[in-house]
Design a protein around this motif. Structure first.
Motif: not given
Length: 77
Positions: A53-62, A64-72
Protein backbone atom coordinates in the motif's frame (compact mmCIF):
# COMPACT_ATOMS: atom_id res chain seq x y z
CA UNK A 1 -32.86 5.77 -63.08
CA UNK A 2 -34.01 2.19 -62.77
CA UNK A 3 -34.70 0.86 -59.26
CA UNK A 4 -34.60 -2.90 -58.93
CA UNK A 5 -36.83 -4.31 -56.23
CA UNK A 6 -34.82 -7.54 -56.24
CA UNK A 7 -31.55 -5.68 -55.42
CA UNK A 8 -33.27 -3.70 -52.68
CA UNK A 9 -34.66 -6.93 -51.19
CA UNK A 10 -31.21 -8.58 -51.31
CA UNK A 11 -29.60 -5.61 -49.56
CA UNK A 12 -32.36 -5.58 -46.97
CA UNK A 13 -31.76 -9.30 -46.32
CA UNK A 14 -28.02 -8.64 -45.95
CA UNK A 15 -28.60 -5.79 -43.49
CA UNK A 16 -31.11 -7.89 -41.55
CA UNK A 17 -28.63 -10.81 -41.38
CA UNK A 18 -25.87 -8.46 -40.20
CA UNK A 19 -28.08 -7.02 -37.45
CA UNK A 20 -29.21 -10.50 -36.36
CA UNK A 21 -25.63 -11.80 -36.16
CA UNK A 22 -24.56 -8.69 -34.26
CA UNK A 23 -27.33 -9.18 -31.70
CA UNK A 24 -26.41 -12.89 -31.36
CA UNK A 25 -22.75 -12.00 -30.78
CA UNK A 26 -23.74 -9.39 -28.19
CA UNK A 27 -25.90 -11.90 -26.33
CA UNK A 28 -23.11 -14.51 -26.46
CA UNK A 29 -20.64 -12.02 -24.97
CA UNK A 30 -23.18 -11.05 -22.31
CA UNK A 31 -23.44 -14.72 -21.32
CA UNK A 32 -19.64 -15.09 -21.24
CA UNK A 33 -19.10 -11.82 -19.33
CA UNK A 34 -18.91 -13.36 -15.83
CA UNK A 35 -16.36 -15.87 -17.09
CA UNK A 36 -14.09 -13.26 -18.70
CA UNK A 37 -14.52 -10.66 -15.96
CA UNK A 38 -11.13 -9.57 -14.54
CA UNK A 39 -10.09 -10.81 -11.13
CA UNK A 40 -10.60 -8.40 -8.23
CA UNK A 41 -7.27 -6.59 -7.96
CA UNK A 42 -7.89 -5.40 -4.42
CA UNK A 43 -8.67 -8.73 -2.75
CA UNK A 44 -6.60 -10.05 0.16
CA UNK A 45 -3.56 -11.95 -1.16
CA UNK A 46 -3.14 -15.64 -0.42
CA UNK A 47 -0.07 -17.68 0.49
CA UNK A 48 3.17 -15.87 1.21
CA UNK A 49 2.15 -12.79 -0.79
CA UNK A 50 2.24 -9.39 0.89
CA UNK A 51 -0.24 -6.63 0.14
CA UNK A 52 1.53 -3.38 -0.72
CA UNK A 53 0.00 0.00 0.00
CA UNK A 54 1.02 3.61 -0.42
CA UNK A 55 2.65 5.48 2.41
CA UNK A 56 0.28 8.34 3.17
CA UNK A 57 2.87 10.06 5.39
CA UNK A 58 4.37 11.88 2.39
CA UNK A 59 1.77 13.44 0.15
CA UNK A 60 2.65 14.13 -3.45
CA UNK A 61 1.33 17.67 -3.14
CA UNK A 62 4.10 18.45 -0.65
CA UNK A 63 6.91 17.29 -2.94
CA UNK A 64 8.86 19.70 -5.09
CA UNK A 65 8.94 19.28 -8.84
CA UNK A 66 12.50 17.91 -8.65
CA UNK A 67 11.52 15.32 -6.03
CA UNK A 68 8.54 14.22 -8.10
CA UNK A 69 10.74 13.88 -11.20
CA UNK A 70 13.33 11.91 -9.21
CA UNK A 71 10.62 9.53 -7.93
CA UNK A 72 9.23 9.18 -11.44
CA UNK A 73 12.58 8.03 -12.79
CA UNK A 74 13.36 5.91 -9.70
CA UNK A 75 10.07 3.98 -9.59
CA UNK A 76 9.26 4.14 -13.28
CA UNK A 77 5.73 5.41 -12.76
Amino acid sequence: MIVSVRKIAQRFKLILLFVALTVCLYQLLALAQPWIKPVDRYREPTGRAVKVFRDEAVREEQLTMGERLKRFYWYGQ
